[in-house]
Design a protein around this motif. Sequence first.
Motif, short mmCIF file in Angstrom:
data_model
loop_
_atom_site.label_atom_id
_atom_site.label_comp_id
_atom_site.label_asym_id
_atom_site.label_seq_id
_atom_site.Cartn_x
_atom_site.Cartn_y
_atom_site.Cartn_z
N UNK A 237 38.36 -37.09 -40.99
CA UNK A 237 38.65 -37.70 -39.70
C UNK A 237 39.74 -37.19 -38.81
N UNK A 238 41.11 -36.78 -39.67
CA UNK A 238 42.29 -36.41 -38.87
C UNK A 238 42.16 -35.19 -38.59
N UNK A 239 41.33 -34.15 -39.52
CA UNK A 239 41.51 -32.76 -39.23
C UNK A 239 40.37 -32.59 -37.92
N UNK A 240 39.35 -33.04 -38.18
CA UNK A 240 38.42 -33.12 -37.01
C UNK A 240 39.20 -33.42 -35.58
N UNK A 241 39.60 -34.55 -35.74
CA UNK A 241 40.32 -34.96 -34.38
C UNK A 241 41.31 -33.99 -33.90
N UNK A 242 42.03 -33.41 -34.80
CA UNK A 242 43.05 -32.46 -34.44
C UNK A 242 42.62 -31.13 -34.00
N UNK A 243 41.56 -30.63 -34.32
CA UNK A 243 40.85 -29.42 -34.18
C UNK A 243 40.25 -29.62 -32.79
N UNK A 244 39.39 -30.55 -32.72
CA UNK A 244 38.50 -30.63 -31.49
C UNK A 244 39.43 -30.97 -30.16
N UNK A 245 40.49 -31.99 -30.53
CA UNK A 245 41.41 -32.11 -29.45
C UNK A 245 42.22 -30.91 -29.06
N UNK A 246 42.44 -30.17 -29.85
CA UNK A 246 43.29 -29.06 -29.15
C UNK A 246 42.55 -27.52 -29.05
N UNK A 247 41.18 -27.70 -29.48
CA UNK A 247 40.32 -26.52 -29.10
C UNK A 247 40.57 -25.38 -29.99
N UNK A 248 41.05 -25.46 -31.25
CA UNK A 248 41.84 -24.48 -32.02
C UNK A 248 41.16 -23.99 -33.02
N UNK A 249 39.68 -24.51 -33.14
CA UNK A 249 38.90 -23.80 -34.55
C UNK A 249 37.78 -24.55 -34.45
N UNK A 250 37.05 -24.27 -35.89
CA UNK A 250 35.57 -24.59 -36.03
C UNK A 250 35.60 -25.71 -37.23
N UNK A 251 34.59 -26.79 -37.24
CA UNK A 251 34.29 -27.71 -38.09
C UNK A 251 33.24 -27.18 -38.70
#
Length: 371
Positions: A297-311
């Motif tokens: 949950x925390x990893x997904x939220x960080x990556x999606x909010x920042x637009x910094x990567x791929x889940x």
Amino acid sequence: MMARILVMTVAHPPADARIQHRQIRALLDFGHEVTFAAPFAAFGARPPAGVRGVDLPRSRGNALSRLPALAAAMRLVLRERGRHDVVLAHDPELLPALAAARLPGRRRPVAIWDVHEDVPAQVAMLAIPRALKGPLAHVIHLAELVAERCFRLLLAETAYQDRFRRVHPVVPNSVRVPPGGPWPAEPTARVVYLGSLTWPRGAAEIMELARRLPEVRFEVIGNAKPDVAAALAEASTALPNLDYQGFVPNDEALARLPGALAGLSLLHDEPNYAHSEPTKIMEYMAHAVPSITTPNAASRALVEASGCGVVVGFGDVTGAADALRRLDEDRAEREALASSGYAKASERDWNRDGREFADLLARWAEEDGVG
């Protein structure tokens, strides 16, 4: 106010990024005097410059085998508490040592527990009978509530607040953002992993990715459990594109990040990982490296909010391999993710958070110190 601070750990490596490279460095930068008690000899480490170092035994294994480390820590606190304004402990097994710091006497330093792990959730990962896991997690939670009544608490994650009854300051695992970024990817595809290595942290998936993508170089940096280290060493021999470097000093390790195609964070679906933002993702962001992460949950939220990567899915090596191929083929997409992550990391810079942390400890020393 300049404070004299005793920082203690018996379970973490002395070079732990939060303890040494963020908090201790910030305390020194803002004029505080630091004694750092940690298992230096056990990790083959030396105290960092500017601190007074004290070697302690390492705490590991079952509860009985951890007692010598606790006993040594308690002796140190009883001997040293008169010369310090603050005792800052980083391990839950050091709570009795914090209690020793607050025993009646001419001087009672402020006792602080830095909560940077979800210990009750870690019980689910222990190799003990399932019937014992629930009761043990409950006992640990009760111990946390007792600690809350006796000591000052710092939290590494906002989500940890749910385990406690009162509101406590959050000292986030933000990172120092180097100026001059973002940096473009190097011509040759290079993927990095930075951090501790275990099977639940994705060690097997990293080795499988290296096997499937021989055209990509994988740099794996960090301490590993003995069985994982042996497997990585064997894989490095068999796979010319897999470079397992083991422990590398923090500054040197971070210097390897800029220019990488992507950084990996392939945590398994474990309760302990659900609410903690992986520091490695923030380090990747700060060095303009896109992240490939699993959907905790925390990893997904960080990556999606920042637009910094791929889940990608848990254990989805095929999905991770496809994402890496896509970033290698579409460098424009890679640069967009890198720039977005770098911009977001710049909003959460430890250079600011570190000052607030150092000021907080000094204020508590004035408010709570006795003697």
